[in-house]
Design a protein around this motif. Sequence first.
Motif, PDB file in Angstrom:
ATOM      1  N   THR A  86      -6.020  -1.745   7.472  1.00  0.00           N
ATOM      2  CA  THR A  86      -4.830  -0.905   7.273  1.00  0.00           C
ATOM      3  C   THR A  86      -4.253  -0.369   8.579  1.00  0.00           C
ATOM      4  N   VAL A  92      -0.448  -4.972   8.499  1.00  0.00           N
ATOM      5  CA  VAL A  92       0.522  -4.032   7.919  1.00  0.00           C
ATOM      6  C   VAL A  92       1.876  -4.698   7.729  1.00  0.00           C
ATOM      7  N   THR A  97       0.821  -7.117   2.206  1.00  0.00           N
ATOM      8  CA  THR A  97       0.574  -5.678   2.254  1.00  0.00           C
ATOM      9  C   THR A  97       1.683  -4.928   1.522  1.00  0.00           C
ATOM     10  N   THR A  99       3.226  -1.133   0.581  1.00  0.00           N
ATOM     11  CA  THR A  99       3.229   0.240   1.070  1.00  0.00           C
ATOM     12  C   THR A  99       3.747   1.201   0.010  1.00  0.00           C
ATOM     13  N   GLU A 105       3.029   4.518   3.732  1.00  0.00           N
ATOM     14  CA  GLU A 105       1.630   4.244   4.042  1.00  0.00           C
ATOM     15  C   GLU A 105       1.143   3.043   3.232  1.00  0.00           C
ATOM     16  N   VAL A 106       0.135   2.364   3.785  1.00  0.00           N
ATOM     17  CA  VAL A 106      -0.416   1.193   3.105  1.00  0.00           C
ATOM     18  C   VAL A 106      -1.005   1.609   1.764  1.00  0.00           C
ATOM     19  N   ARG A 107      -0.614   0.885   0.724  1.00  0.00           N
ATOM     20  CA  ARG A 107      -1.109   1.128  -0.635  1.00  0.00           C
ATOM     21  C   ARG A 107      -2.141   0.068  -1.034  1.00  0.00           C
ATOM     22  N   LYS A 222       4.662  -1.888  -6.468  1.00  0.00           N
ATOM     23  CA  LYS A 222       4.786  -0.490  -6.054  1.00  0.00           C
ATOM     24  C   LYS A 222       4.976   0.425  -7.262  1.00  0.00           C
TER      25      LYS A 222
END
Length: 310
Positions: A86, A92, A97, A99, A105-107, A222
């Motif tokens: 991360t 990233v 990846t 977010t 922020e990285v999820r 997301k």
Amino acid sequence: MTTQTPASPTAPQTAETARRDLYPTRVTTSAGTIAREHPTVWGTEADGPFDAAALAAHAERGFTVLEEVLTADEVVAYRQELTRLTTTPAVVADERTVTEQSSGEVRSVFEVQRLSPAIDALSRDPRILGRARQLLGSDVYLHQTRVNYMPGFKGTGFSWHSDFETWHAEDGMPIPRAVSCSIALTDNYPFNGGLMVMPGSHRTFVPSLGETPADNYRSSLKEQKAGVPSEEDISELAHRLGIEQFTGPAGSALWFDANIMHGSGNNITPFPRSNIFFVFNSVENALDEPFGASGHRPSYVAARDATPLR
């Protein structure tokens, strides 16, 4: 409740039965829920580490929690690996990846076994792979992998859903002969956004209404909107079956059926939550064309290579 009888769960799939849509979803008019007849447990006590009582409980409830799957030293090592992933700019920036919508922020990092030799080895570890083979009664492959990171204060949850509904509609998974394993790298408390499940809900398939948007995966990873059951269906299941939550120390693992209804709340505490997530699918249940979408999702979300794990 609409009852539909799937093909015999023990019969080998043919080209004809593989394309029968036993779990229609993303429909225009609701015809009610569908009673599942495919088993949750396909193997026997002789096939792996779960004993007969544990297999019966898993079949009944649709999930199993095991503590101390990883040692304390292993937890530390995998946390370091999560930090490496991360905080590596190339990871990233990678399309694998996901977010957080609000904070950036990285999820999640998908197809993580291709980015981390340590996590690839864990997916093949007999402690993990042996249970996946036993539950599914066959060789297995990785349908999906990821590491999830829910930061303190900013981590957002997921609405109630069945993973199989998405995998069937958008990936072409014929039947719910798949199982997920979530391995906690942090302590899971009742208050930091832990996963909630409805025990026994794996026996009921809940179709969703509406067409699948093009490239739905770009937003659904997301915040899922397509494939979400109605509030009426969620309420009926919750009142009938209740809700339980995955809590336990770091190193614990939650095994849960592909069709179980689950979700998680936001994390407004200062305690982050992270895990390694494997989805094992039977090699006898390999993906076909999507049943409710116009095209495939990328292979890093839904692998189409059903080569057995060794």
